[in-house]
Enzyme design. Structure first.
Site, mmCIF file in Angstrom:
data_model
loop_
_atom_site.group_PDB
_atom_site.id
_atom_site.type_symbol
_atom_site.label_atom_id
_atom_site.label_comp_id
_atom_site.label_asym_id
_atom_site.label_seq_id
_atom_site.Cartn_x
_atom_site.Cartn_y
_atom_site.Cartn_z
ATOM 1 N N GLY A 80 0.820 -1.200 0.000
ATOM 2 C CA GLY A 80 0.000 0.000 0.000
ATOM 3 C C GLY A 80 0.855 1.252 0.000
ATOM 4 O O GLY A 80 2.086 1.205 -0.069
ATOM 5 N N GLY A 82 2.529 4.661 1.573
ATOM 6 C CA GLY A 82 3.067 5.036 2.875
ATOM 7 C C GLY A 82 4.506 4.616 3.051
ATOM 8 O O GLY A 82 5.080 3.871 2.242
ATOM 9 N N ILE A 84 6.030 2.786 5.532
ATOM 10 C CA ILE A 84 6.372 1.436 5.979
ATOM 11 C C ILE A 84 6.270 0.409 4.850
ATOM 12 O O ILE A 84 7.180 -0.424 4.699
ATOM 13 C CB ILE A 84 5.509 1.039 7.200
ATOM 14 C CG1 ILE A 84 5.836 1.972 8.383
ATOM 15 C CG2 ILE A 84 5.758 -0.412 7.586
ATOM 16 C CD1 ILE A 84 5.009 1.734 9.625
ATOM 17 N N GLU A 103 -3.115 -3.326 -6.091
ATOM 18 C CA GLU A 103 -3.941 -2.269 -6.668
ATOM 19 C C GLU A 103 -3.041 -1.164 -7.226
ATOM 20 O O GLU A 103 -3.234 -0.707 -8.352
ATOM 21 C CB GLU A 103 -4.877 -1.690 -5.604
ATOM 22 C CG GLU A 103 -5.778 -0.598 -6.145
ATOM 23 C CD GLU A 103 -6.713 -0.040 -5.087
ATOM 24 O OE1 GLU A 103 -7.739 0.535 -5.467
ATOM 25 O OE2 GLU A 103 -6.431 -0.173 -3.878
#
Length: 221
Positions: A80, A82, A84, A103
């Site tokens: 995703g 970000g 991290i 995605e």
């Protein structure tokens, strides 16, 4: 005026209006339209938005190292947005035959490919293909996906379907969240009353990874 005239004469005919941008990379997948299907083309040539690299902190690296220890060779990755998730990729360069089903395609996946960690050779669903819905990163990433037969861009109805995600063995989903309560409920969209992010596909990939054979899902805080 042209589009309105078409709609007035054929109110039941679907309207398909496409924006054409010479800076947009051409990709393969279920995103092809024949010119005969198009109602109108709008030309708007402007360089694509590039997102800056996140400044990964020492704490991010510690969290990422814990996750990387649990990622097996031949896993299939969804990362995703970000710091991290990007940091996790830095600790996966020595892994073998990783796959991509995500995605959002990001620069850290390209880094893993150039390090030899991503091959997609052992994917149980659509092997030898990077499966994604959209690309967001640097110009270097946009140049990589342009006319690249490895890249298979599909709609979210396919990519984000938890049952399709689960067809990837050892599916690993890594996402960021903002709050977690004592019962394990996660909030990834708002800070107090302020909207911080959209809903996105996080829940889809959590469910898909849980259903995957050998799959693992990580929500990082």
């Amino acid at each position: 005026e042209y589009v309105w005239e078409v709609f007035r004469k054929h109110p039941s005919k679907p309207l398909l209006i496409l924006e054409v941008n010479e800076f947009m990379p051409r990709t393969f997948g279920n995103n092809q339209f024949h010119i005969s299907e198009v109602t109108a083309l709008v030309e708007y040539n402007t360089p694509l938005v590039s997102i800056p690299e996140n400044d990964i902190t020492p704490v991010d690296e510690i969290i990422a190292s814990y996750i990387a220890e649990l990622v097996e060779d031949e896993s299939c990755l969804q990362l995703g947005i970000g710091r991290i998730p990007n940091a996790v990729a830095q600790f996966l360069t020595q892994k073998r035959d990783l796959g991509i089903h995500t995605e959002m395609m990001v620069d850290s996946m390209l880094d893993l490919y150039e390090a030899g960690a991503v091959t997609c050779a052992k994917k149980s669903f659509l092997p030898y293909q990077w499966v994604a819905t959209f690309v967001l990163g640097s110009q270097r990433l946009y140049d990589f996906v342009n006319n690249n037969p490895l890249i298979n861009m599909l709609s979210t109805t396919i990519v984000n379907d938890p049952m399709i995600i689960a067809k990837n063995d050892r599916m690993v989903s890594v996402n960021s969240t903002l709050e977690i309560d004592l019962s394990g409920q996660c909030n990834s969209e708002s800070i107090g009353f302020r909207q911080y992010s959209g809903t996105g596909g996080q829940l889809d990939f959590v469910q898909g990874a849980v259903r995957s054979r050998g799959g693992k899902s990580f929500l990082t805080l």
